[in-house]
Motif scaffolding. Structure first.
Motif, mmCIF file in Angstrom:
data_model
loop_
_atom_site.group_PDB
_atom_site.id
_atom_site.type_symbol
_atom_site.label_atom_id
_atom_site.label_comp_id
_atom_site.label_asym_id
_atom_site.label_seq_id
_atom_site.Cartn_x
_atom_site.Cartn_y
_atom_site.Cartn_z
ATOM 1 N N SER A 157 -12.237 2.053 12.290
ATOM 2 C CA SER A 157 -11.233 2.848 11.569
ATOM 3 C C SER A 157 -9.839 2.494 12.070
ATOM 4 C CB SER A 157 -11.467 4.343 11.764
ATOM 5 O OG SER A 157 -12.662 4.741 11.185
ATOM 6 N N PHE A 158 -9.724 2.321 13.378
ATOM 7 C CA PHE A 158 -8.431 1.936 13.966
ATOM 8 C C PHE A 158 -8.004 0.554 13.479
ATOM 9 C CE2 PHE A 158 -6.035 -0.040 17.478
ATOM 10 C CZ PHE A 158 -4.947 0.822 17.511
ATOM 11 N N PHE A 159 -8.921 -0.401 13.518
ATOM 12 C CA PHE A 159 -8.594 -1.757 13.066
ATOM 13 C C PHE A 159 -8.265 -1.793 11.573
ATOM 14 C CE2 PHE A 159 -11.399 -3.523 16.675
ATOM 15 C CZ PHE A 159 -10.328 -3.498 17.553
ATOM 16 N N SER A 160 -8.899 -0.912 10.797
ATOM 17 C CA SER A 160 -8.650 -0.877 9.356
ATOM 18 C C SER A 160 -7.225 -0.471 9.035
ATOM 19 C CB SER A 160 -9.629 0.086 8.677
ATOM 20 O OG SER A 160 -10.931 -0.432 8.732
ATOM 21 N N ILE A 161 -6.617 0.329 9.889
ATOM 22 C CA ILE A 161 -5.213 0.702 9.681
ATOM 23 C C ILE A 161 -4.369 -0.565 9.592
ATOM 24 C CG2 ILE A 161 -3.200 1.854 10.693
ATOM 25 C CD1 ILE A 161 -5.217 3.673 12.199
ATOM 26 N N PHE A 162 -4.611 -1.498 10.498
ATOM 27 C CA PHE A 162 -3.794 -2.700 10.578
ATOM 28 C C PHE A 162 -4.158 -3.736 9.510
ATOM 29 C CE2 PHE A 162 -3.775 -0.792 14.801
ATOM 30 C CZ PHE A 162 -2.421 -0.531 14.904
ATOM 31 N N THR A 163 -5.439 -3.839 9.160
ATOM 32 C CA THR A 163 -5.781 -4.807 8.118
ATOM 33 C C THR A 163 -5.226 -4.359 6.773
ATOM 34 O OG1 THR A 163 -7.961 -3.789 7.751
ATOM 35 C CG2 THR A 163 -7.842 -5.658 9.275
ATOM 36 N N TRP A 164 -5.327 -3.068 6.473
ATOM 37 C CA TRP A 164 -4.760 -2.579 5.211
ATOM 38 C C TRP A 164 -3.234 -2.609 5.260
ATOM 39 C CZ3 TRP A 164 -7.226 -2.152 0.770
ATOM 40 C CH2 TRP A 164 -8.613 -2.026 0.783
ATOM 41 N N GLY A 165 -2.647 -2.352 6.425
ATOM 42 C CA GLY A 165 -1.192 -2.467 6.557
ATOM 43 C C GLY A 165 -0.730 -3.897 6.351
ATOM 44 N N ALA A 166 -1.457 -4.851 6.906
ATOM 45 C CA ALA A 166 -1.125 -6.267 6.703
ATOM 46 C C ALA A 166 -1.298 -6.650 5.232
ATOM 47 C CB ALA A 166 -1.998 -7.142 7.595
ATOM 48 N N LEU A 167 -2.329 -6.100 4.586
ATOM 49 C CA LEU A 167 -2.498 -6.351 3.149
ATOM 50 C C LEU A 167 -1.305 -5.813 2.362
ATOM 51 C CD1 LEU A 167 -6.248 -5.677 2.344
ATOM 52 C CD2 LEU A 167 -4.913 -7.646 1.638
ATOM 53 N N THR A 168 -0.780 -4.675 2.790
ATOM 54 C CA THR A 168 0.406 -4.109 2.129
ATOM 55 C C THR A 168 1.589 -5.066 2.257
ATOM 56 O OG1 THR A 168 -0.367 -1.870 2.642
ATOM 57 C CG2 THR A 168 1.944 -2.106 2.022
ATOM 58 N N LEU A 169 1.803 -5.585 3.465
ATOM 59 C CA LEU A 169 2.923 -6.507 3.681
ATOM 60 C C LEU A 169 2.758 -7.812 2.901
ATOM 61 C CD1 LEU A 169 3.517 -5.996 7.502
ATOM 62 C CD2 LEU A 169 4.838 -5.058 5.604
ATOM 63 N N VAL A 170 1.548 -8.345 2.895
ATOM 64 C CA VAL A 170 1.288 -9.580 2.150
ATOM 65 C C VAL A 170 1.481 -9.331 0.649
ATOM 66 C CG1 VAL A 170 -0.539 -11.213 1.509
ATOM 67 C CG2 VAL A 170 -0.197 -10.598 3.895
ATOM 68 N N SER A 171 1.056 -8.169 0.184
ATOM 69 C CA SER A 171 1.228 -7.842 -1.233
ATOM 70 C C SER A 171 2.695 -7.643 -1.589
ATOM 71 C CB SER A 171 0.433 -6.585 -1.583
ATOM 72 O OG SER A 171 -0.938 -6.819 -1.407
ATOM 73 N N LEU A 172 3.477 -7.117 -0.661
ATOM 74 C CA LEU A 172 4.918 -6.985 -0.908
ATOM 75 C C LEU A 172 5.563 -8.366 -1.051
ATOM 76 C CD1 LEU A 172 5.920 -4.019 1.431
ATOM 77 C CD2 LEU A 172 6.095 -4.102 -1.062
#
Length: 191
Positions: A157-172
């Protein structure tokens, strides 16, 4: 423009053949696959070993402080994130075939919003599961079963915060490219 950039824009590569190697080399594809695996691990850990009982009880309770809401949250969010990753992976495969700039922009905006939402959901999930695990009583689990699965669910769950956050940045970044193409198309298309 090289082939990777054209694939990001879509219109110039619309109608072309699907290239699996180019698809797998894109950063959002790798991040989405990792997020998909993390959600699967969280779901499986809680479903498989998240429910325990004392030797003198028949009914099973959630390993996270006997709070059914904690297990329900982890199972629900894990399964929904899994399905969401699958849907956006399918969209990523189809993305180069979309010829309309407006449609590509809508797809990328949906990706940005969804990724940011899931990053927040996993932050809440990590805090909730970690808190419930911290206040769990040892006498509720005298055999110490399921502890590794609970810790794995919290960790992923902790690691998922960062993978989804990185996906947000890549999508931006992808949104910036699509917006650039939209402006370019408006300025340089011949009437």
């Amino acid at each position: 423009m090289d082939g990777m950039q054209r694939g990001a824009y879509g219109a110039s590569g619309a109608g072309g053949a699907f290239e699996p190697l180019a698809f797998l080399q894109q950063p959002h594809t790798g991040l989405r696959i990792v997020s998909w695996l993390f959600s699967l691990v969280i779901f499986v850990c809680v479903v498989n070993e998240g429910y325990i009982n004392r030797p003198d009880e028949v009914e099973q309770f959630c390993i996270f402080n006997r709070n059914q809401n904690a297990c329900n949250y982890a199972v629900s969010m894990g399964s929904l994130a899994f399905l969401c990753c699958m849907a956006f992976l399918a969209l990523d495969v189809y993305f180069p075939q979309i010829s309309s700039v407006k449609d590509r922009k809508k797809a990328v905006l949906a990706d940005v919003g969804t990724s940011a939402f899931w990053s927040f959901v996993w932050f809440v999930g990590f805090c909730f599961l970690a808190n419930q695990w911290q206040v769990a009583k040892a006498e509720d689990n005298p055999l110490q079963s399921g502890g590794d699965a609970a810790r794995a669910a919290i960790t992923f769950s902790f690691f998922s915060i960062f993978t989804w956050g990185a996906l947000t940045l890549v999508s931006l970044e992808r949104l910036k490219r699509v917006c650039f193409e939209e402006e370019y198309e408006e300025l340089f298309t011949q009437p």
